[in-house]
Design a protein around this motif. Sequence first.
Motif, PDB file in Angstrom:
ATOM      1  N   ALA A  57      -9.864   0.749 -10.783  1.00 51.44           N
ATOM      2  CA  ALA A  57     -10.652   0.088  -9.749  1.00 51.44           C
ATOM      3  C   ALA A  57     -11.492  -1.033 -10.356  1.00 51.44           C
ATOM      4  CB  ALA A  57     -11.551   1.093  -9.040  1.00 51.44           C
ATOM      5  N   THR A 100       0.810  -1.211   0.000  1.00 51.07           N
ATOM      6  CA  THR A 100       0.000   0.000   0.000  1.00 51.07           C
ATOM      7  C   THR A 100       0.847   1.266   0.000  1.00 51.07           C
ATOM      8  OG1 THR A 100      -0.187   0.064   2.417  1.00 51.07           O
ATOM      9  CG2 THR A 100      -1.857  -1.189   1.210  1.00 51.07           C
ATOM     10  N   PRO A 139     -14.724  -7.748   3.456  1.00 50.85           N
ATOM     11  CA  PRO A 139     -13.269  -7.810   3.582  1.00 50.85           C
ATOM     12  C   PRO A 139     -12.837  -7.624   5.031  1.00 50.85           C
ATOM     13  CG  PRO A 139     -13.891  -6.446   1.705  1.00 50.85           C
ATOM     14  CD  PRO A 139     -15.159  -6.751   2.449  1.00 50.85           C
ATOM     15  N   ASP A 157      -6.859 -10.924  -4.023  1.00 51.33           N
ATOM     16  CA  ASP A 157      -8.048 -10.143  -3.716  1.00 51.33           C
ATOM     17  C   ASP A 157      -7.730  -8.752  -3.195  1.00 51.33           C
ATOM     18  OD1 ASP A 157      -7.229 -11.360  -1.098  1.00 51.33           O
ATOM     19  OD2 ASP A 157      -8.986 -10.258  -0.404  1.00 51.33           O
ATOM     20  N   ALA A 158      -6.470  -8.521  -2.740  1.00 55.26           N
ATOM     21  CA  ALA A 158      -6.075  -7.201  -2.239  1.00 55.26           C
ATOM     22  C   ALA A 158      -5.599  -6.275  -3.354  1.00 55.26           C
ATOM     23  CB  ALA A 158      -4.971  -7.355  -1.197  1.00 55.26           C
ATOM     24  N   SER A 159      -5.560  -6.750  -4.579  1.00 62.14           N
ATOM     25  CA  SER A 159      -4.975  -5.962  -5.664  1.00 62.14           C
ATOM     26  C   SER A 159      -5.679  -4.635  -5.883  1.00 62.14           C
ATOM     27  CB  SER A 159      -4.985  -6.784  -6.959  1.00 62.14           C
ATOM     28  OG  SER A 159      -4.151  -7.921  -6.857  1.00 62.14           O
ATOM     29  N   ALA A 160      -7.008  -4.647  -5.852  1.00 61.49           N
ATOM     30  CA  ALA A 160      -7.744  -3.419  -6.141  1.00 61.49           C
ATOM     31  C   ALA A 160      -7.476  -2.337  -5.101  1.00 61.49           C
ATOM     32  CB  ALA A 160      -9.240  -3.706  -6.239  1.00 61.49           C
ATOM     33  N   ARG A 161      -7.116  -2.716  -3.864  1.00 60.35           N
ATOM     34  CA  ARG A 161      -6.801  -1.708  -2.848  1.00 60.35           C
ATOM     35  C   ARG A 161      -5.533  -0.948  -3.213  1.00 60.35           C
ATOM     36  NH1 ARG A 161      -8.343  -5.860   0.831  1.00 60.35           N
ATOM     37  NH2 ARG A 161      -6.248  -6.136   1.674  1.00 60.35           N
ATOM     38  N   VAL A 162      -4.668  -1.560  -3.990  1.00 62.73           N
ATOM     39  CA  VAL A 162      -3.444  -0.889  -4.434  1.00 62.73           C
ATOM     40  C   VAL A 162      -3.662  -0.149  -5.750  1.00 62.73           C
ATOM     41  CG1 VAL A 162      -1.058  -1.301  -5.193  1.00 62.73           C
ATOM     42  CG2 VAL A 162      -1.941  -2.488  -3.188  1.00 62.73           C
ATOM     43  N   THR A 163      -4.459  -0.723  -6.644  1.00 64.07           N
ATOM     44  CA  THR A 163      -4.655  -0.081  -7.951  1.00 64.07           C
ATOM     45  C   THR A 163      -5.659   1.072  -7.894  1.00 64.07           C
ATOM     46  OG1 THR A 163      -6.445  -1.579  -8.643  1.00 64.07           O
ATOM     47  CG2 THR A 163      -4.177  -2.278  -9.091  1.00 64.07           C
ATOM     48  N   LYS A 164      -6.608   1.045  -6.963  1.00 61.19           N
ATOM     49  CA  LYS A 164      -7.632   2.092  -6.924  1.00 61.19           C
ATOM     50  C   LYS A 164      -7.041   3.483  -6.734  1.00 61.19           C
ATOM     51  CE  LYS A 164     -12.098   3.256  -4.843  1.00 61.19           C
ATOM     52  NZ  LYS A 164     -13.133   2.825  -3.863  1.00 61.19           N
TER      53      LYS A 164
END
Length: 414
Positions: free
Chosen positions: A265, A224, A317, A253-260
């Motif tokens: 997103a 992050t 989550p 599953d945590a990828s979108a928290r980094v890409t958003k």
Amino acid sequence: MTRSAIVLGAGMVGVSVALHLRRRGYDVVLVDRRGPGEGASFGNGGLIQREAVYPHPFPRDIAELRRIVGNRQVDTAYHIGALPGLAAPLLRYWWHSEPQRYLDAVRGHAALIATCLDEHMALARDTEAMALLRPIGWMKVFADPNMLDAALAQAEAARRDHGVNFTALDRAGVAAAEPHLLVERAGGIHWTDPFSVSDPHALTLAYARRFAEAGGTLAIGDATTLRRAGSGWQVTSAAGPVEAAEVVVALGDASARVTKPLGYAPPVFGKRGYHAHFGLHGNATLNRPVLDVGSGFLLAPMRAGVRLTTGAEFAQPGAAPSPMQLDRAEPVARALLPLAERVEVTPWMGVRPCTPDMLPIIGRMPGQAGAWCAFGHAHQGLTLGPTTGRLLAEMMVGEQPFVAPEAYRPERFG
């Protein structure tokens, strides 16, 4: 900072990406908050599923939907409080599961699945990983003859259209293949192509060692903290800042928290799963993984014991584990096989990263130069890690991709 990359996520997918990039001359740092393979790659059925050309669609049959809504099943469970947040991706999942649209998912999925055995062998050959890949396939067994007939028809289609191999078993064939089953089944399907992995975590670790031996770097860090650093990227590790020209997000599953925060997103959602290991009484054995279709669980022989796995649980989550599916499955499993005591006190839980169209996200991140995606493999991260690693590395280097990548392009989720 040319030809350098940070790979975020040290599961099977991230380790495979890092190893393939290193083989192509990249300086690679593989970053995770834990050791390799300690997330979703740790717990699963341990199958390299060459037969899995049909991804899991959203149920469209009314009777099946009613069964799931009752929320008392082994194969599917949900937390009511999680449903509002899942409504949008699940609605898209339902839309993509319409029969004609589902064919697009099958074509894209099958193209990746067709390569999985060869790509695992390319990473495992001449290493201790070879002993983990057992060429014994796995079995589905059926109590209901009508369900068996329908499954055999689909298996024949998979053989005809996708080169999948299987053996049909009658009642006596199931009993001969697994003589310590405690109940009779009407018949089964033995998928003969897949590898059964005796320790999925050890397999990921073996590939990670191969990466390190090739000169790659493993680091504990916080994905992050990813940010721009000049024309490249920086992330904070336990040893200090790590910089590289390119970055790959392979965080499941945590990828979108980094890409958003980077403006991308995708509607990735998680399906939680559980497992526990058991001993066996007396001289009982389980020769290969067995999925009891009517019961909705898989039993797989592992180094640690017989692994009992559940289906999918939908939760918010970060919600605390709620292994009710294991509690439901255990007495049924004990009626099927002479299980002894549990090996561990606390069941394992992990999260499978899913996309509404049932296809992974592989390719260049929209709007971010030097950023790439490799996530969303749902139930097939262990199976497709090496395939994804090779495909993405070829795209990053500018080689001709060995699988056409258009079906997995990130920009399909704008």
